[in-house]
Each structure stands twice: as C-alpha cells, then as structure tokens.
Design a protein around this motif. Structure first.
Motif, mmCIF file in Angstrom:
data_model
loop_
_atom_site.group_PDB
_atom_site.id
_atom_site.type_symbol
_atom_site.label_atom_id
_atom_site.label_comp_id
_atom_site.label_asym_id
_atom_site.label_seq_id
_atom_site.Cartn_x
_atom_site.Cartn_y
_atom_site.Cartn_z
ATOM 1 N N UNK A 88 -36.641 -8.552 -18.859
ATOM 2 C CA UNK A 88 -37.779 -8.926 -18.013
ATOM 3 C C UNK A 88 -38.732 -9.844 -18.754
ATOM 4 N N UNK A 89 -38.857 -9.599 -20.053
ATOM 5 C CA UNK A 89 -39.841 -10.339 -20.836
ATOM 6 C C UNK A 89 -39.157 -11.097 -21.973
ATOM 7 N N UNK A 90 -39.294 -12.429 -21.967
ATOM 8 C CA UNK A 90 -38.817 -13.207 -23.104
ATOM 9 C C UNK A 90 -39.915 -13.197 -24.173
ATOM 10 N N UNK A 91 -39.702 -13.912 -25.263
ATOM 11 C CA UNK A 91 -40.663 -13.888 -26.374
ATOM 12 C C UNK A 91 -42.058 -14.337 -25.947
ATOM 13 N N UNK A 114 -50.722 1.614 -19.266
ATOM 14 C CA UNK A 114 -49.450 0.925 -19.007
ATOM 15 C C UNK A 114 -49.410 0.392 -17.581
ATOM 16 N N UNK A 115 -49.937 1.174 -16.649
ATOM 17 C CA UNK A 115 -49.948 0.761 -15.250
ATOM 18 C C UNK A 115 -50.841 -0.464 -15.047
ATOM 19 N N UNK A 116 -52.006 -0.457 -15.691
ATOM 20 C CA UNK A 116 -52.918 -1.607 -15.593
ATOM 21 C C UNK A 116 -52.286 -2.866 -16.195
ATOM 22 N N UNK A 117 -51.633 -2.719 -17.339
ATOM 23 C CA UNK A 117 -50.985 -3.864 -17.973
ATOM 24 C C UNK A 117 -49.870 -4.416 -17.077
ATOM 25 N N UNK A 118 -49.070 -3.521 -16.495
ATOM 26 C CA UNK A 118 -47.986 -3.958 -15.610
ATOM 27 C C UNK A 118 -48.557 -4.692 -14.398
ATOM 28 N N UNK A 120 -51.436 -6.211 -14.181
ATOM 29 C CA UNK A 120 -52.040 -7.465 -14.607
ATOM 30 C C UNK A 120 -50.990 -8.546 -14.860
ATOM 31 N N UNK A 121 -49.838 -8.167 -15.393
ATOM 32 C CA UNK A 121 -48.756 -9.135 -15.597
ATOM 33 C C UNK A 121 -48.278 -9.714 -14.265
ATOM 34 N N UNK A 122 -48.208 -8.857 -13.260
ATOM 35 C CA UNK A 122 -47.796 -9.314 -11.927
ATOM 36 C C UNK A 122 -48.898 -10.190 -11.322
ATOM 37 N N UNK A 123 -50.153 -9.732 -11.427
ATOM 38 C CA UNK A 123 -51.281 -10.492 -10.873
ATOM 39 C C UNK A 123 -51.424 -11.874 -11.516
ATOM 40 N N UNK A 124 -51.142 -11.968 -12.808
ATOM 41 C CA UNK A 124 -51.249 -13.240 -13.520
ATOM 42 C C UNK A 124 -50.040 -14.143 -13.289
ATOM 43 N N UNK A 131 -42.091 -2.519 -14.406
ATOM 44 C CA UNK A 131 -42.479 -1.108 -14.386
ATOM 45 C C UNK A 131 -43.213 -0.779 -15.689
ATOM 46 N N UNK A 132 -44.079 0.212 -15.660
ATOM 47 C CA UNK A 132 -44.832 0.584 -16.868
ATOM 48 C C UNK A 132 -43.934 0.937 -18.059
ATOM 49 N N UNK A 133 -42.749 1.475 -17.795
ATOM 50 C CA UNK A 133 -41.840 1.843 -18.889
ATOM 51 C C UNK A 133 -41.414 0.612 -19.685
ATOM 52 N N UNK A 134 -41.189 -0.513 -19.017
ATOM 53 C CA UNK A 134 -40.835 -1.753 -19.714
ATOM 54 C C UNK A 134 -42.001 -2.208 -20.581
#
Length: 148
Positions: A88-91, A114-118, A120-124, A131-134
């Motif tokens: 899901x995430x490259x470097x 973790x939920x907020x970070x996930x 925010x990544x989608x919002x940005x 998912x928060x686990x990633x």
C-alpha cells in the motif's frame, strides 16, 4: 465413485519417495498428508475411506488426486506459491506517514492514533484506502518513538 481420468497409479520410484516422506517426518504436515492420500489412493482406497482414515474432507482427497494426474507428483505434494500482497505504501508514502505521525496532532487531540493517521492519509489523497493495521506495521519498522 471414482473418476477414471484421475486414478492414481504410482511407479515404484514414486511409491518409494512417498514412503520416505511419510516415514521420516521431516516435511510439512500438509506434504505428509498429501503423501498419505496418494499412497492410499494407489492402494485402491476410495475417497470416502481415505477421508475418514485421515480425518480430512473428501474434497481434499479429490483435489490431491486430480493435481497428481494433471501436474505430477512434486506439484501434488507441494503448496502452490502464494502471490505477494501489493504494498500500500511505497518509500515516499511511508516517509509522508512518518512525518505525519511526528507532526502536531489535529486540534482537540493530544496525540495521533492509528485510525486518525489512516484517515488523514486518505483525506490527503496519499492512498485511496488503508487500514490502521497497515499504518501500525509501517510505523513499527521505524526507530522513532513518539511516546517518549
């Protein structure tokens, strides 16, 4: 009822190899189970008898027998390789996540979750979904510890 196309007739060399697999016990349990299936099938046992003796489903017996006939002994014993999941995430995206986690949390929050970070990544627009686990696994790889 046995499918004539998929009968198992082992050569003496194949039988010897399978007997070595089941007697040495140095293989994965699934490989040993498949070896037992092929040996019992070669002895003329029915799928039902084999499934009851080995405590497995008839479908497992049938799949192993068919795979032996279509792909050979080695492929019938071994697992097929599983495809690697797409990252899901490259470097670059990982670096963004780490920078975000080290930044000031949103207003009204004491720290990033973790939920907020996930979210925010989608919002940005960094990822379509995550998912928060990633997020957790990605941050776990880093050596920084925002909690200290």
């Amino acid at each position: 009822m046995r499918d004539q196309k998929h009968e198992v007739h082992l050569s003496p060399k194949e039988r010897k190899k399978l007997l070595a697999v089941v007697s040495k016990g140095r293989n994965k349990a699934a490989v040993i189970r498949r070896a037992h299936i092929l040996l019992k099938t070669d002895e003329g046992k029915t799928d039902t008898e084999i499934s009851q003796n080995l405590y497995i489903s008839e479908q497992t017996v049938r799949r192993t027998r068919i795979r032996y006939r279509e792909e050979g002994l080695q492929n019938a014993l071994e697992d097929k390789p599983h495809p690697q999941p797409e990252l899901k995430l490259d470097d670059e995206k990982e670096a963004y996540l780490i920078a975000l986690a080290c930044s000031t949390p949103p207003a009204g929050r004491k720290r990033w979750t973790l939920e907020l970070l996930a979210k925010q990544l989608v919002d940005d627009g960094i990822v379509e979904q995550i998912v928060p686990e990633t997020v957790r696994l990605t941050l776990k790889k880093t050596v920084s510890s925002p909690g200290k």
